[in-house]
Design an enzyme around this catalytic site. Structure first.
Site, PDB file in Angstrom:
ATOM      1  N   ASP A  87       0.879  -1.153   0.000  1.00  0.00           N
ATOM      2  CA  ASP A  87       0.000   0.000   0.000  1.00  0.00           C
ATOM      3  C   ASP A  87       0.926   1.214   0.000  1.00  0.00           C
ATOM      4  O   ASP A  87       1.679   1.432   0.955  1.00  0.00           O
ATOM      5  CB  ASP A  87      -0.865  -0.037   1.274  1.00  0.00           C
ATOM      6  CG  ASP A  87      -1.716   1.214   1.415  1.00  0.00           C
ATOM      7  OD1 ASP A  87      -1.515   2.165   0.634  1.00  0.00           O
ATOM      8  OD2 ASP A  87      -2.572   1.239   2.318  1.00  0.00           O
ATOM      9  N   LYS A 142       1.685   6.545 -18.303  1.00  0.00           N
ATOM     10  CA  LYS A 142       0.623   7.523 -18.181  1.00  0.00           C
ATOM     11  C   LYS A 142      -0.536   7.002 -17.331  1.00  0.00           C
ATOM     12  O   LYS A 142      -0.632   5.787 -17.176  1.00  0.00           O
ATOM     13  CB  LYS A 142       0.118   7.919 -19.568  1.00  0.00           C
ATOM     14  CG  LYS A 142      -0.558   6.752 -20.299  1.00  0.00           C
ATOM     15  CD  LYS A 142      -1.097   7.172 -21.609  1.00  0.00           C
ATOM     16  CE  LYS A 142      -2.490   7.701 -21.479  1.00  0.00           C
ATOM     17  NZ  LYS A 142      -3.437   7.170 -22.472  1.00  0.00           N
ATOM     18  N   HIS A 172       3.700   4.483 -25.375  1.00  0.00           N
ATOM     19  CA  HIS A 172       3.900   3.169 -26.010  1.00  0.00           C
ATOM     20  C   HIS A 172       3.873   3.241 -27.527  1.00  0.00           C
ATOM     21  O   HIS A 172       4.348   2.335 -28.197  1.00  0.00           O
ATOM     22  CB  HIS A 172       2.918   2.123 -25.459  1.00  0.00           C
ATOM     23  CG  HIS A 172       1.547   2.179 -26.036  1.00  0.00           C
ATOM     24  ND1 HIS A 172       0.578   3.043 -25.583  1.00  0.00           N
ATOM     25  CD2 HIS A 172       0.966   1.492 -27.048  1.00  0.00           C
ATOM     26  CE1 HIS A 172      -0.529   2.862 -26.293  1.00  0.00           C
ATOM     27  NE2 HIS A 172      -0.325   1.925 -27.177  1.00  0.00           N
ATOM     28  N   LYS A 176       6.286   1.144 -31.016  1.00  0.00           N
ATOM     29  CA  LYS A 176       5.747   0.438 -32.190  1.00  0.00           C
ATOM     30  C   LYS A 176       6.776   0.497 -33.319  1.00  0.00           C
ATOM     31  O   LYS A 176       7.298   1.563 -33.641  1.00  0.00           O
ATOM     32  CB  LYS A 176       4.430   1.089 -32.654  1.00  0.00           C
ATOM     33  CG  LYS A 176       3.270   0.882 -31.675  1.00  0.00           C
ATOM     34  CD  LYS A 176       1.998   1.522 -32.214  1.00  0.00           C
ATOM     35  CE  LYS A 176       0.919   1.627 -31.160  1.00  0.00           C
ATOM     36  NZ  LYS A 176       0.132   0.420 -30.964  1.00  0.00           N
ATOM     37  N   GLU A 210     -10.208   4.104 -33.385  1.00  0.00           N
ATOM     38  CA  GLU A 210     -10.413   2.875 -32.616  1.00  0.00           C
ATOM     39  C   GLU A 210     -11.869   2.458 -32.715  1.00  0.00           C
ATOM     40  O   GLU A 210     -12.751   3.310 -32.830  1.00  0.00           O
ATOM     41  CB  GLU A 210     -10.082   3.099 -31.137  1.00  0.00           C
ATOM     42  CG  GLU A 210      -8.649   3.479 -30.873  1.00  0.00           C
ATOM     43  CD  GLU A 210      -8.386   3.560 -29.382  1.00  0.00           C
ATOM     44  OE1 GLU A 210      -7.890   2.564 -28.830  1.00  0.00           O
ATOM     45  OE2 GLU A 210      -8.710   4.593 -28.768  1.00  0.00           O
ATOM     46  N   ASP A 229      -6.272  11.816 -23.525  1.00  0.00           N
ATOM     47  CA  ASP A 229      -5.933  10.388 -23.571  1.00  0.00           C
ATOM     48  C   ASP A 229      -5.071  10.048 -24.793  1.00  0.00           C
ATOM     49  O   ASP A 229      -4.199   9.188 -24.717  1.00  0.00           O
ATOM     50  CB  ASP A 229      -7.232   9.568 -23.608  1.00  0.00           C
ATOM     51  CG  ASP A 229      -6.981   8.073 -23.559  1.00  0.00           C
ATOM     52  OD1 ASP A 229      -6.165   7.642 -22.721  1.00  0.00           O
ATOM     53  OD2 ASP A 229      -7.603   7.332 -24.351  1.00  0.00           O
ATOM     54  N   HIS A 234       0.234  10.325 -27.779  1.00  0.00           N
ATOM     55  CA  HIS A 234       0.512   9.545 -28.991  1.00  0.00           C
ATOM     56  C   HIS A 234       0.455  10.403 -30.268  1.00  0.00           C
ATOM     57  O   HIS A 234       1.343  10.345 -31.110  1.00  0.00           O
ATOM     58  CB  HIS A 234      -0.479   8.394 -29.131  1.00  0.00           C
ATOM     59  CG  HIS A 234      -0.656   7.595 -27.869  1.00  0.00           C
ATOM     60  ND1 HIS A 234       0.401   7.269 -27.055  1.00  0.00           N
ATOM     61  CD2 HIS A 234      -1.750   7.049 -27.285  1.00  0.00           C
ATOM     62  CE1 HIS A 234      -0.043   6.552 -26.022  1.00  0.00           C
ATOM     63  NE2 HIS A 234      -1.343   6.415 -26.142  1.00  0.00           N
TER      64      HIS A 234
HETATM   65  C1  BG6 Z   1      -3.841   4.274 -24.636  1.00  0.00           C
HETATM   66  C2  BG6 Z   1      -5.158   4.941 -24.375  1.00  0.00           C
HETATM   67  O1  BG6 Z   1      -2.784   5.113 -24.297  1.00  0.00           O
HETATM   68  O2  BG6 Z   1      -3.764   3.916 -26.003  1.00  0.00           O
HETATM   69  C3  BG6 Z   1      -6.319   4.062 -24.794  1.00  0.00           C
HETATM   70  O3  BG6 Z   1      -5.271   5.240 -22.991  1.00  0.00           O
HETATM   71  C4  BG6 Z   1      -6.155   3.595 -26.217  1.00  0.00           C
HETATM   72  O4  BG6 Z   1      -7.558   4.749 -24.636  1.00  0.00           O
HETATM   73  C5  BG6 Z   1      -4.763   3.017 -26.435  1.00  0.00           C
HETATM   74  O5  BG6 Z   1      -7.140   2.620 -26.481  1.00  0.00           O
HETATM   75  C6  BG6 Z   1      -4.530   2.721 -27.901  1.00  0.00           C
HETATM   76  O6  BG6 Z   1      -3.336   2.019 -28.059  1.00  0.00           O
HETATM   77  P1  BG6 Z   1      -3.118   1.065 -29.318  1.00  0.00           P
HETATM   78  O7  BG6 Z   1      -1.705   0.585 -29.164  1.00  0.00           O
HETATM   79  O8  BG6 Z   1      -4.138  -0.014 -29.237  1.00  0.00           O
HETATM   80  O9  BG6 Z   1      -3.304   1.927 -30.536  1.00  0.00           O
END
Ligand code: BG6
Length: 479
Positions: A87, A142, A172, A176, A210, A229, A234
């Site tokens: 915790d 994040k 992330h 890629k 998405e 987000d 990204h």
């Molecule tokens: C995340 C977001 O950082 O990236 C999500 O919080 C989103 O909402 C995701 O779905 C998308 O990642 P990817 O790699 O699936 O394009």
């Protein structure tokens, strides 16, 4: 690069990210012998597990999320794992954690994926337990704040224990393969760079679409929205890689210096240059899906879609709009960058009745990894009625060309770089702050003008105003 860690400490070890991405990535690295046999992985979270029950938990996640060809590696991977309940608000738990970790011989990498409110107590606990010395680096997942102010507070708290060269902020998308390939495309080929500017490029589009909705992330997402987000991180990283000047070397400082210059050149967005939306009920792949407010169980003004016409105030990009859009519950999962070149300055074919179309380069990031360059070609024939021209596509499908190498998930690369200490694919503090600066201005302008998201049926490309945002400049979104 410094040390290669022989301890990896995972905060949030029972969370969704750990189950879906981190444990499978680590198991894949283990399977390929990319991490040293002595690397121990210590998981920690609030849930009560001991080593055995955590290994059973991890096994379940791995059986579910690993591709079949990796599953034989699970048995030999699990003994690397141990677990300590923690915790973050209880200082004594960090002493137990330190006992569990034992002596750090070569070095330790920490992966911190936690609620923003727990950053400060966690850093304080690590410091007090002696888990922050020269041989320790930290990876931060994040959300790192919700605006510039809160992001600074988190970064300040982290900086009390970890200098910038041991702080690894994760986006992330940078892990890629196709995103890294943007650098190869731009800087390992001679033909694009001379054209990569306002003189030859008319506009650029970046789409991250998405099909998923809110998923199980009610608490987080409704407080964030698409702008924070997806765009703050990204989308702006993609934009920075597309728009930056050539760095002198492929190294962390050179690349991040160039990205931050782009982010600082982002112009304040005018009120008419953004559109926000929120999905209503509709259908994805023919299946009915509920609206956002139904999934949430209450009304909300959170945007699940945003489109922005952005500009960079610098020499290279003067007058070139960057159309950005991202949203949930769109018709398909698709991330791509479109480079729309200008028309030829003079068409020698005009008198012969043939029309030319400007060249276009489409860079598919996911799920299709490909490059499509549209060029004009002559339609074969004797041309008795005049020359006919037609666009043709040069189509390079990356998985076909590189059939050998395994497709890796972004976190494999990022975890390995964190363990080994390579910061090239991590976001520097000045980048994050430039990103937030621009995003905060957009949110302030929305608040000032009382902008509310417009509804769009799930399974469509967002509100019609997003189409109009591009169409009024004579631009059509590429779909
Ligand atoms: C995340 C977001 O950082 O990236 C999500 O919080 C989103 O909402 C995701 O779905 C998308 O990642 P990817 O790699 O699936 O394009």
């Amino acid at each position: 690069m410094g040390f290669t860690a022989d301890r990896l400490l995972l905060f949030g070890a029972t969370g969704d990210l750990a189950q879906r991405m981190l444990l499978p990535s680590l198991c894949a690295l283990h399977d390929d012998k990319l991490i040293a046999p002595e690397l121990r992985i210590i998981g920690t979270a609030r849930s009560e597990y001991d080593d055995d029950s955590y290994r059973a938990f991890a096994r379940e996640a791995l059986e579910k999320y690993l591709p079949d060809f990796r599953k034989p590696a699970i048995d030999s991977f699990l003994p690397r794992l141990s677990y300590q309940t923690l915790d973050a608000n209880d200082a004594s738990h960090f002493t137990d954690l330190s006992d569990e970790i034992g002596t750090i011989d070569k070095g330790m990498a920490i992966f911190l994926s936690t609620a923003p409110s727990l950053f400060e107590p966690t850093i304080a606990g690590l410091t007090q337990a002696g888990l922050t010395g020269d041989k320790v680096r930290i990876g931060l997942e994040k959300p790192l704040g919700t605006d510039l102010k809160s992001s600074r507070e988190i970064n300040d708290a982290v900086a009390t224990a970890f200098p910038e060269d041991r702080t690894f902020r994760i986006d992330h998308y940078l892990g890629k393969e196709t995103v890294q390939n943007l650098l190869a495309l731009r800087f390992a080929n001679i033909m694009f760079e001379p054209l990569w500017n306002a003189a030859h490029i008319e506009h650029i589009q970046i789409t991250i679409a998405e099909t998923v909705g809110l998923e199980s992330r009610v608490a987080y997402y409704d407080g964030a929205g698409a702008l924070r987000d997806m765009v703050q991180n990204h989308m702006l990283q993609l934009l920075a890689l597309v728009a930056m000047e050539p760095p002198a070397n492929y190294d962390a400082t050179a690349i991040r210096d160039e990205k931050v210059k782009v982010l600082r050149a982002l112009r304040l967005v005018e009120p008419g240059e953004t559109v926000t939306g929120q999905y209503r009920k509709g259908a994805i792949d023919g299946q009915p899906v509920p609206g956002y407010d139904e999934e949430l169980g209450k009304d909300s003004d959170t945007e699940t879609f945003v489109a922005i016409k952005a500009h960079l105030d610098n020499w290279r990009w003067k007058g070139v709009p960057f159309y950005l859009r991202t949203g949930k519950r769109l018709p398909e999962r698709m991330t791509e960058i479109v480079i729309q070149f200008r028309r030829v300055p003079h068409s020698i074919f005009a008198g012969a009745g043939a029309l030319t179309q400007p060249n276009r380069l489409v860079i598919g990031i996911q799920p299709q990894e490909n490059l499509k360059l549209t060029m004009m070609a002559k339609v074969p024939g004797l041309d008795r009625g005049g020359i006919r021209l037609h666009p043709v596509e040069l189509d390079i499908d990356t998985p076909d060309v590189f059939a050998g190498p395994k497709k890796r998930i972004a976190y494999e690369r990022l975890l390995l770089d964190l363990i080994e200490g390579d910061q090239t694919l991590f976001v520097r503090r000045d980048e994050v702050e430039a990103q937030w600066d621009w995003i905060d201005d957009i949110r302030a302008s929305w608040a000032e003008h009382g902008l509310k998201p417009k509804g769009y049926p799930a399974g469509t490309w967002g509100p019609s105003a997003a189409i109009a945002l591009a169409e009024r400049d004579g631009v059509t979104w590429h779909e």
